[in-house]
Design a protein around this motif. Structure first.
Motif, PDB file in Angstrom:
ATOM      1  N   VAL A   1      40.775  -0.836 -46.054  1.00  0.00           N
ATOM      2  CA  VAL A   1      42.153  -1.200 -45.708  1.00  0.00           C
ATOM      3  C   VAL A   1      42.137  -1.691 -44.272  1.00  0.00           C
ATOM      4  CG1 VAL A   1      44.511  -0.395 -45.364  1.00  0.00           C
ATOM      5  CG2 VAL A   1      43.172   0.465 -47.298  1.00  0.00           C
ATOM      6  N   LEU A   2      42.502  -2.955 -44.092  1.00  0.00           N
ATOM      7  CA  LEU A   2      42.502  -3.569 -42.763  1.00  0.00           C
ATOM      8  C   LEU A   2      43.934  -3.901 -42.381  1.00  0.00           C
ATOM      9  CD1 LEU A   2      40.714  -4.694 -40.423  1.00  0.00           C
ATOM     10  CD2 LEU A   2      40.841  -6.909 -41.590  1.00  0.00           C
ATOM     11  N   GLY A   3      44.421  -3.259 -41.338  1.00  0.00           N
ATOM     12  CA  GLY A   3      45.797  -3.465 -40.903  1.00  0.00           C
ATOM     13  C   GLY A   3      45.906  -4.504 -39.817  1.00  0.00           C
ATOM     14  N   THR A   4      46.173  -5.753 -40.195  1.00  0.00           N
ATOM     15  CA  THR A   4      46.307  -6.815 -39.187  1.00  0.00           C
ATOM     16  C   THR A   4      47.763  -7.156 -38.897  1.00  0.00           C
ATOM     17  OG1 THR A   4      46.305  -8.769 -40.645  1.00  0.00           O
ATOM     18  CG2 THR A   4      44.166  -7.792 -40.100  1.00  0.00           C
ATOM     19  N   ALA A   5      48.698  -6.681 -39.718  1.00  0.00           N
ATOM     20  CA  ALA A   5      50.114  -6.964 -39.467  1.00  0.00           C
ATOM     21  C   ALA A   5      50.531  -6.317 -38.158  1.00  0.00           C
ATOM     22  CB  ALA A   5      50.965  -6.438 -40.617  1.00  0.00           C
ATOM     23  N   GLY A   6      51.166  -7.086 -37.296  1.00  0.00           N
ATOM     24  CA  GLY A   6      51.550  -6.545 -36.006  1.00  0.00           C
ATOM     25  C   GLY A   6      52.779  -7.215 -35.442  1.00  0.00           C
ATOM     26  N   CYS A   7      53.431  -6.517 -34.514  1.00  0.00           N
ATOM     27  CA  CYS A   7      54.609  -7.036 -33.841  1.00  0.00           C
ATOM     28  C   CYS A   7      54.336  -7.103 -32.343  1.00  0.00           C
ATOM     29  CB  CYS A   7      55.817  -6.134 -34.111  1.00  0.00           C
ATOM     30  SG  CYS A   7      57.307  -6.584 -33.183  1.00  0.00           S
ATOM     31  N   GLY A   8      54.634  -8.232 -31.736  1.00  0.00           N
ATOM     32  CA  GLY A   8      54.525  -8.395 -30.290  1.00  0.00           C
ATOM     33  C   GLY A   8      55.562  -9.392 -29.838  1.00  0.00           C
ATOM     34  N   SER A   9      56.831  -9.024 -29.970  1.00  0.00           N
ATOM     35  CA  SER A   9      57.923  -9.986 -29.826  1.00  0.00           C
ATOM     36  C   SER A   9      58.625  -9.954 -28.477  1.00  0.00           C
ATOM     37  CB  SER A   9      58.971  -9.725 -30.923  1.00  0.00           C
ATOM     38  OG  SER A   9      59.490  -8.403 -30.812  1.00  0.00           O
ATOM     39  N   TYR A  10      58.131  -9.125 -27.545  1.00  0.00           N
ATOM     40  CA  TYR A  10      58.864  -8.972 -26.284  1.00  0.00           C
ATOM     41  C   TYR A  10      57.905  -8.635 -25.156  1.00  0.00           C
ATOM     42  CZ  TYR A  10      62.294  -7.126 -22.921  1.00  0.00           C
ATOM     43  OH  TYR A  10      63.067  -6.893 -21.813  1.00  0.00           O
ATOM     44  N   LEU A  11      58.150  -9.221 -23.997  1.00  0.00           N
ATOM     45  CA  LEU A  11      57.450  -8.843 -22.776  1.00  0.00           C
ATOM     46  C   LEU A  11      58.471  -8.458 -21.721  1.00  0.00           C
ATOM     47  CD1 LEU A  11      54.516 -11.397 -22.207  1.00  0.00           C
ATOM     48  CD2 LEU A  11      54.439  -9.133 -23.242  1.00  0.00           C
ATOM     49  N   GLY A  12      58.282  -7.291 -21.122  1.00  0.00           N
ATOM     50  CA  GLY A  12      59.190  -6.855 -20.075  1.00  0.00           C
ATOM     51  C   GLY A  12      58.788  -5.482 -19.578  1.00  0.00           C
ATOM     52  N   PRO A  13      59.102  -5.146 -18.352  1.00  0.00           N
ATOM     53  CA  PRO A  13      58.761  -3.833 -17.807  1.00  0.00           C
ATOM     54  C   PRO A  13      59.618  -2.738 -18.419  1.00  0.00           C
ATOM     55  CG  PRO A  13      60.169  -5.019 -16.263  1.00  0.00           C
ATOM     56  CD  PRO A  13      59.842  -5.983 -17.373  1.00  0.00           C
ATOM     57  N   ALA A  14      59.238  -1.499 -18.172  1.00  0.00           N
ATOM     58  CA  ALA A  14      59.952  -0.357 -18.747  1.00  0.00           C
ATOM     59  C   ALA A  14      61.425  -0.366 -18.355  1.00  0.00           C
ATOM     60  CB  ALA A  14      59.287   0.942 -18.306  1.00  0.00           C
ATOM     61  N   ALA A  15      61.727  -0.792 -17.124  1.00  0.00           N
ATOM     62  CA  ALA A  15      63.109  -0.771 -16.646  1.00  0.00           C
ATOM     63  C   ALA A  15      64.019  -1.704 -17.436  1.00  0.00           C
ATOM     64  CB  ALA A  15      63.146  -1.144 -15.160  1.00  0.00           C
ATOM     65  N   ASP A  16      63.437  -2.740 -18.042  1.00  0.00           N
ATOM     66  CA  ASP A  16      64.250  -3.748 -18.723  1.00  0.00           C
ATOM     67  C   ASP A  16      64.076  -3.766 -20.241  1.00  0.00           C
ATOM     68  OD1 ASP A  16      65.102  -4.648 -16.200  1.00  0.00           O
ATOM     69  OD2 ASP A  16      63.367  -5.980 -16.017  1.00  0.00           O
ATOM     70  N   THR A  17      63.170  -2.961 -20.770  1.00  0.00           N
ATOM     71  CA  THR A  17      62.866  -3.019 -22.203  1.00  0.00           C
ATOM     72  C   THR A  17      63.943  -2.317 -23.019  1.00  0.00           C
ATOM     73  OG1 THR A  17      60.486  -3.050 -21.760  1.00  0.00           O
ATOM     74  CG2 THR A  17      61.188  -2.435 -23.983  1.00  0.00           C
ATOM     75  N   PRO A  18      64.638  -3.044 -23.903  1.00  0.00           N
ATOM     76  CA  PRO A  18      65.688  -2.426 -24.729  1.00  0.00           C
ATOM     77  C   PRO A  18      65.087  -1.432 -25.725  1.00  0.00           C
ATOM     78  CG  PRO A  18      65.936  -4.810 -24.653  1.00  0.00           C
ATOM     79  CD  PRO A  18      64.579  -4.499 -24.099  1.00  0.00           C
ATOM     80  N   PRO A  19      65.723  -0.297 -25.938  1.00  0.00           N
ATOM     81  CA  PRO A  19      65.214   0.682 -26.897  1.00  0.00           C
ATOM     82  C   PRO A  19      65.001   0.103 -28.291  1.00  0.00           C
ATOM     83  CG  PRO A  19      66.935   1.666 -25.550  1.00  0.00           C
ATOM     84  CD  PRO A  19      66.912   0.206 -25.219  1.00  0.00           C
TER      85      PRO A  19
END
Length: 252
Positions: free
Chosen positions: A88-106
C-alpha cells in the motif's frame, strides 16, 4: 522471479508521483497488478490510457482521503479479486497553503490533516486484513523532510506550518504502525523535491525564494528510485525509520 503477482494499492494515482509509480510498475514489472486510486476514475485520463495499454494489470478505483466507507469498498474489490494486498503506497497528499503559524487558518490545518494523516489512517485500517494475508506486507505513506523536527527545513522561512504539522503527524502514525505490528514493513518515505503540480503551487506561494533554489527531479526518476526502495526494503533495515528517496535515514 516468482510467477505470483505482487498486488499494489496506490492512492493519489491519477497524476504526479502516484501516476509515475503506476506507469513504472506496469512498464517494467511483468508480475504486478495495480489498484490505482483516483478521486474521479472516469476523468483520470492518464490512468484510463494505462488501462488500455496494459490490460489485465490495473484496476482504477474511486479513492477519497478519509472516506471510511469508500476505503472499505476498495478493500472489498481487492478481496474479491486477489484476497490480499502486498504493497500500500500512500501518495495522495495535500499542500494547499503556505504561511507562518501566526497567519495559518485552523481550517487549513484541518484540511491538511484530513488528507495527509486521517487519509492514511483510514486506508491502513481498511487494508489491514488484506495486508495480513500477504507474505510480505508493506505499508508506505509518502511524507516530507518538511515534517522533520530537526532537519534543516525546520528553520527555513518557508511558511509550511500546516503542511509540516500534518507530515510530522503522519510520521508518528507510520512509526506507531511499525511498533504495533511486528509482521509488517512500514515507514514514512520522503520523495524529496519533485516536479509536481503541488511543488509548482508551492513555488508560486513561496515569498522567501527558497523553493526556487531547489533542484527538482522528474516524477519518472522519483518513481524509479521509489520502486527500488519498496522492492528492497525490509522491516529490519527500514521499518519504523524516516527514509529519504536516496535510501538514507532522515532525523525525526
Amino acid at each position: 522471479m516468482s510467477s505470483e503477482s505482487t498486488i499494489w494499492f496506490i492512492n493519489g494515482a491519477s497524476r504526479g508521483i502516484g501516476f509515475a509509480v503506476v506507469e513504472k510498475l506496469l512498464a517494467t514489472n511483468p508480475s504486478v497488478f495495480v489498484y490505482a486510486g483516483a478521486r474521479d476514475p472516469i476523468k483520470a485520463s492518464a490512468l484510463q490510457q494505462a488501462a488500455l495499454k496494459y490490460p489485465g494489470k490495473i484496476a482504477i478505483v474511486k479513492y477519497i482521503a478519509g472516506d471510511v466507507d469508500g476505503n472499505k469498498d476498495i478493500a472489498k474489490v481487492i478481496q474479491e479479486k486477489h484476497s490480499r494486498v502486498d504493497v500500500v503506497l500512500g501518495t495522495a497528499g495535500c499542500g494547499s497553503y503556505l504561511g507562518p503559524a501566526a497567519d495559518t487558518p485552523p481550517e487549513v490545518v484541518r484540511t491538511h490533516f484530513e488528507t495527509n494523516v486521517i487519509g492514511n489512517l483510514v486506508v491502513f485500517q481498511a487494508m489491514l486484513p488484506l495486508l495480513k494475508a500477504s507474505k510480505n506486507p508493506k505499508f508506505i505513506p509518502l511524507s516530507s523532510i518538511g515534517g522533520s523536527l530537526t532537519a534543516f527545513t525546520i528553520s527555513m522561512p518557508l511558511g509550511m506550518t500546516a503542511y509540516a504539522m500534518s507530515k510530522a503527524a503522519l510520521n508518528v502514525l507510520a512509526r506507531r504502525i511499525h511498533f504495533e505490528n511486528e509482521w509488517i514493513v512500514c515507514f514514512p518515505l520522503s520523495p524529496g523535491a519533485v516536479e509536481t503540480d503541488m511543488a509548482a503551487s508551492h513555488r508560486e506561494m513561496d515569498n522567501s525564494g527558497v523553493l526556487e533554489t531547489l533542484e527538482e527531479q522528474s516524477p519518472e526518476k522519483c518513481a524509479t528510485l521509489l520502486v527500488k526502495i519498496v522492492d528492497e526494503c525490509t522491516r529490519e533495515k527500514d521499518g519504523g525509520e524516516f527514509i529519504d528517496i536516496d535510501g538514507s535515514k532522515i532525523s525525526w
